[in-house]
Write a protein that holds these residues in place. Sequence first.
Motif, mmCIF file in Angstrom:
data_model
loop_
_atom_site.group_PDB
_atom_site.id
_atom_site.type_symbol
_atom_site.label_atom_id
_atom_site.label_comp_id
_atom_site.label_asym_id
_atom_site.label_seq_id
_atom_site.Cartn_x
_atom_site.Cartn_y
_atom_site.Cartn_z
ATOM 1 N N ALA A 82 72.909 57.276 18.981
ATOM 2 C CA ALA A 82 73.975 57.789 18.112
ATOM 3 C C ALA A 82 73.499 57.933 16.672
ATOM 4 N N PHE A 85 71.304 61.058 16.273
ATOM 5 C CA PHE A 85 72.050 62.314 16.374
ATOM 6 C C PHE A 85 72.953 62.521 15.157
ATOM 7 N N THR A 123 82.077 64.761 16.635
ATOM 8 C CA THR A 123 80.884 64.358 17.381
ATOM 9 C C THR A 123 80.959 62.891 17.801
ATOM 10 N N LEU A 127 80.460 61.236 21.408
ATOM 11 C CA LEU A 127 79.430 60.223 21.661
ATOM 12 C C LEU A 127 80.009 58.881 22.092
ATOM 13 N N SER A 128 81.300 58.663 21.845
ATOM 14 C CA SER A 128 81.913 57.393 22.248
ATOM 15 C C SER A 128 81.839 57.209 23.767
ATOM 16 N N VAL A 130 79.227 57.620 25.521
ATOM 17 C CA VAL A 130 77.981 56.885 25.755
ATOM 18 C C VAL A 130 78.219 55.391 25.601
ATOM 19 N N LEU A 162 80.047 53.388 15.112
ATOM 20 C CA LEU A 162 79.812 54.802 15.381
ATOM 21 C C LEU A 162 80.604 55.682 14.413
ATOM 22 N N CYS A 267 66.362 64.450 15.773
ATOM 23 C CA CYS A 267 66.411 63.628 16.985
ATOM 24 C C CYS A 267 65.119 63.727 17.773
#
Length: 483
Positions: A82, A85, A123, A127-128, A130, A162, A267
């Motif tokens: 995270a 990214f 975003t 991504l949460s 993951v 995050l 990344c």
Amino acid sequence: MEPETTPLLLTDVSGHVENKYKSIWNDFCEESNRLWKIAGPAIFTALCQYSLGALTQTFTGLVDEVDLAAVAVENSVVAGFAFGFMLGMGSALETLCGQAFGAGQIRMLGIYMQRSWVILLTTACILSVVYVFATPILLLVGETEEISAVAGKFALWMLPQLFAYALNFPIQKFLQAQRKVSVMAWISFAVLIFHAFFSWLLILKLGWGLVGAAITLNTSWWLIVIGQLGYIFYTKSDGAWSGFSWLAFSDLWGFIKLSLASAVMLCLEFWYLMLIIVITGHLKNPLIPVDAVSICLNIQGWDVMIALGFNAAISVRVSNELGAGNAKLAKLAVWVVSVTCMVIGVICFAVVLATREYFPYLFTNSDAVAKETSKVAIMLAFTVLLNGLQPVLSGVAVGAGWQALVAYINIGSYYIVGLPAAILLGFTLNLGPEGIWAGMLVGVVLQTSILIWVTSSRNWIKEAKEAESRVQKWGGSSVIPEE
């Protein structure tokens, strides 16, 4: 008359040459001074923020080995994914805010930051997933059931971090573009002191373990965000912040494209060397090689923080000067930072080589691990040498807006050339972790060589014109006079 004239002419030529070299040296010193005013606090900020996770791991490791492994895996795999990214997405602001600031369009910086917030918060929601499914994801990549279960639980507790990332990275790029890096440094230092005390109190003294680790780490990242926002809202950042605006929701597609290009570019770099430890884990009897590579990657992590400071500094310098139409100064900034960082790289290279028989014992009591680490450290030395230039060139690319081009270069250099070379040397030729690292280094050398060619062959006057167009496109006005 002839004998008298000749010495006079020679004196004039000598004086002219001397003045020329003196002028070059003065220009170098002036630009170096501008560079260090940004790079110094930026390096300190990066080190303080890197230390938050490192301290959490250290205190957790004093309580329980499984908890230590869980925090390490969550930090490096889940949060690391995270972080890379989100940092990449936020780096689009280095181009836009830096060039707008250089062009004198101060009012647009706050709008750009808000647009980036919209994109990064969206975003973060994506991504949460993951974080929520961290346990099965970790099992899928080969982690043990015990560590995956504990790391997955810890990842759920770290969801607030995050969303702190989503706000923090645009804020930092907003402040960096205005060269307000000292503010970030002081806030990060104050939070680090807070974090160290409360990590000791909650994790060790009160025995809260992973719960205490999650509370302190989440709180520390949000304190950084709140402290920086408080500064921006109170000072109005010299006119760069004029309050929330619906303009934040306009021109989002252009922002998304540049943000995605930035994310892919950074990344691909951020994850590349991390793959070394994944590949090494597939060797026969991997325990000692994995420990050795982990130690070297730890040293690499601290070195990268220094490189990131210069990356931020050159990005600010290039974007500011291109935005102002100063192609000559932008080019000078690139040369000065390249020379400075190569000198630092050579020093770090010599230090790693000179201490390779000794520094492993700072991390392990095992002679076998220390011996293997000393072997891998030779590859580490060449890596830190390249760190003197490679991140700087990436910073130039961000400042000039070349993210999409560099993303393609990274794919070719790292994953089409470097990764197969690592597998060939490490497994086919049985060179072990040294071979894997050497193969990955081939990709770094190729990428750096291409970036040197790209940077040196660019027409900087044309780059300044493109910066003008970019500023105009998103709300600025022409600042470069017609020639």
